[in-house]
Motif scaffolding. Structure first.
Motif, short mmCIF file in Angstrom:
data_model
loop_
_atom_site.label_atom_id
_atom_site.label_comp_id
_atom_site.label_asym_id
_atom_site.label_seq_id
_atom_site.Cartn_x
_atom_site.Cartn_y
_atom_site.Cartn_z
N THR A 1 -4.75 -12.28 4.79
CA THR A 1 -5.86 -13.22 4.58
C THR A 1 -5.43 -14.46 3.81
O THR A 1 -6.18 -15.42 3.74
CB THR A 1 -7.03 -12.56 3.82
OG1 THR A 1 -6.55 -12.15 2.54
CG2 THR A 1 -7.58 -11.37 4.57
N ALA B 1 0.55 -5.43 5.22
CA ALA B 1 1.53 -6.51 5.10
C ALA B 1 2.56 -6.23 4.00
O ALA B 1 3.57 -6.93 3.91
CB ALA B 1 0.81 -7.83 4.83
N ASP B 2 2.29 -5.22 3.16
CA ASP B 2 3.26 -4.88 2.10
C ASP B 2 4.12 -3.68 2.50
O ASP B 2 4.53 -2.90 1.66
CB ASP B 2 2.54 -4.62 0.77
CG ASP B 2 1.54 -3.48 0.87
OD1 ASP B 2 1.17 -3.09 2.00
OD2 ASP B 2 1.11 -2.97 -0.19
N LEU C 1 -2.37 -7.59 8.81
CA LEU C 1 -3.40 -8.52 8.34
C LEU C 1 -2.89 -9.32 7.16
O LEU C 1 -2.23 -8.76 6.27
CB LEU C 1 -4.63 -7.68 7.89
CG LEU C 1 -5.68 -8.39 7.03
CD1 LEU C 1 -6.43 -9.44 7.84
CD2 LEU C 1 -6.67 -7.36 6.46
N HIS D 1 6.37 1.41 1.64
CA HIS D 1 5.09 0.75 1.37
C HIS D 1 5.04 0.36 -0.10
O HIS D 1 5.08 1.23 -0.97
CB HIS D 1 3.97 1.75 1.73
CG HIS D 1 2.60 1.17 1.61
ND1 HIS D 1 1.47 1.92 1.82
CD2 HIS D 1 2.17 -0.07 1.31
CE1 HIS D 1 0.40 1.15 1.66
NE2 HIS D 1 0.80 -0.05 1.33
N TYR E 1 0.07 -12.79 1.20
CA TYR E 1 0.21 -11.64 2.09
C TYR E 1 0.93 -12.04 3.39
O TYR E 1 1.58 -11.21 4.02
CB TYR E 1 -1.16 -11.00 2.38
CG TYR E 1 -1.59 -10.04 1.27
CD1 TYR E 1 -1.17 -8.71 1.28
CD2 TYR E 1 -2.37 -10.47 0.21
CE1 TYR E 1 -1.52 -7.84 0.26
CE2 TYR E 1 -2.73 -9.60 -0.82
CZ TYR E 1 -2.31 -8.28 -0.78
OH TYR E 1 -2.66 -7.42 -1.79
N GLY F 1 0.14 -0.89 -4.50
CA GLY F 1 -0.15 -1.17 -5.90
C GLY F 1 -0.34 -2.65 -6.15
O GLY F 1 -0.27 -3.45 -5.22
N LYS G 1 3.24 -6.86 -5.89
CA LYS G 1 3.86 -6.88 -4.56
C LYS G 1 5.24 -7.54 -4.63
O LYS G 1 5.51 -8.31 -5.56
CB LYS G 1 2.96 -7.67 -3.60
CG LYS G 1 1.55 -7.11 -3.47
CD LYS G 1 1.55 -5.69 -2.96
CE LYS G 1 0.15 -5.16 -2.74
NZ LYS G 1 0.15 -3.70 -2.55
#
Ligand code: UDP
Ligand code: MN
Length: 331
Positions: free
Chosen positions: A11, A103-104, A9, A212, A15, A215, A218
């Protein structure tokens, strides 16, 4: 398998950079699954073009405008906006089984074996291991489950304000019922765990398959020096054994994603985070000479946008303006 997919995802455009690196990392490790990204309506056209090259499906989700049950739930719990959007992945009923990935996240090895697991499989959260971390999970799309999740969300809310709280209270037997639904930690390794249990990381870290970047900060919030291949502003590692995942993210971004972005932006100026200070100045002046003045927004709105990672780098929040502000503080 055509009816199995990795899903993520994004948005917003920031991201989306994460989603691009994630897809590239899955492809580099020869996944045989489909790749799907859910995007928000605000994602810019050139960004969508790049996502279209990397993903099999790019689906626009707009919970606020959809007019369905999600919309109604949303009206009652507006604070759970992004959470509702993430739950949308259960509507992908063209697939029989999926793996959701934030996404991270960054993939370091082929992880197609995750599709052998059942809903809801996930790895423990490093902060509270009786909860699963919702950055990587196996699920089965189903309109029925989707509806139930929304009702649950609307009635009970989320104990942590996000999707992880909702999903843990809905799938509340995860911790105790079926150990096969506990994914090994190497499928969702967060840097928090590296620092809090370094000996374990030294022992098992080389087996990591998914990193991952959980936090507030990013990978795309840093900048990268592509000449010296180093991430700017990153604090020194406490251990030389610690592999530099952040650097890996940036290497993939600058070598594979940036060339695609350059193609799709064409003559339009844009920033990737790989530029030198001089290049940032050059791009900013290009933008100022091309763009009409942006509409004025209130400082509250501006703060909100900034906090959501949507800084107006080319305009109000440009490098020049920030430097002017700093200079005035220093004086
Ligand atoms: N996300 C998004 N837009 C946002 C916030 C989150 O698209 O403004 C998506 C994205 O896929 C992200 C996931 O929701 O990876 C969960 O958020 P995040 O990774 O920031 O949470 P954390 O893992 O740090 O708790
Ligand atoms: Mn995350």
């Amino acid at each position: 398998m055509a009816d199995q997919a990795f899903v993520t995802l994004a948005t917003n455009d920031n991201y989306a950079k994460g989603a691009m690196v994630l897809a590239q990392s899955l492809r580099n490790h020869n996944t045989s699954k489909k790749l799907v990204v859910l995007i928000g309506t605000h994602v810019a056209d050139p960004v969508r073009q790049v996502l279209n090259r990397l993903y099999d499906e790019v689906l626009v989700v707009d919970v606020l405008d959809s007019g369905d049950t999600a919309h109604l739930s949303m009206m009652k719990r507006p604070e759970l906006g992004v959470t509702f959007t993430k739950l949308h992945c259960w509507t992908l009923t063209q697939y029989s089984k999926c793996v959701f990935m934030d996404a991270d996240t960054l993939v370091l090895a082929n992880i197609d074996e995750l599709f052998e697991r059942e809903e809801l499989s996930a790895a423990p959260d490093p902060g509270w291991p009786d909860c699963f971390n919702s950055g990587v999970f196996v699920f089965r799309p189903s309109k029925e489950v989707y509806g139930k999740l929304l009702t649950h969300c609307e009635e009970k809310g989320s104990f942590d304000g996000g999707d992880q709280g909702v999903l843990n209270s809905y799938f509340n037997t995860w911790a105790t019922e079926d150990i096969s639904k506990h994914l090994p930690f190497i499928y969702n390794l967060s840097s928090i765990a590296i620092y809090s249990y370094l000996p374990a990381f030294k022992q098992y870290g080389k087996e990591a398959k998914v990193v991952h970047f959980l936090g507030k900060i990013k990978p795309w919030n840093y900048t990268y020096d592509s000449k010296n291949k180093s991430v700017k502003g990153q604090s020194q590692d406490p251990s030389t054994l610690h592999p530099n995942y952040l650097l890996q993210w940036w290497e993939l971004f600058s070598s594979s994603v940036v060339p695609m972005m350059k193609e799709s932006y064409g003559n339009q100026p844009f920033l990737t985070g790989c530029e030198s200070v001089e290049e940032v100045h050059e791009i900013a002046s290009k933008v100022h000479s091309q763009a009409p003045l942006p509409p004025q927004i209130s400082s509250k709105e501006r703060q909100q946008q900034w906090e959501q990672g949507q800084a107006d780098y080319m305009g109000m929040d440009s490098f020049d303006n920030i430097q002017r502000k700093l200079d005035s503080f220093l004086k």
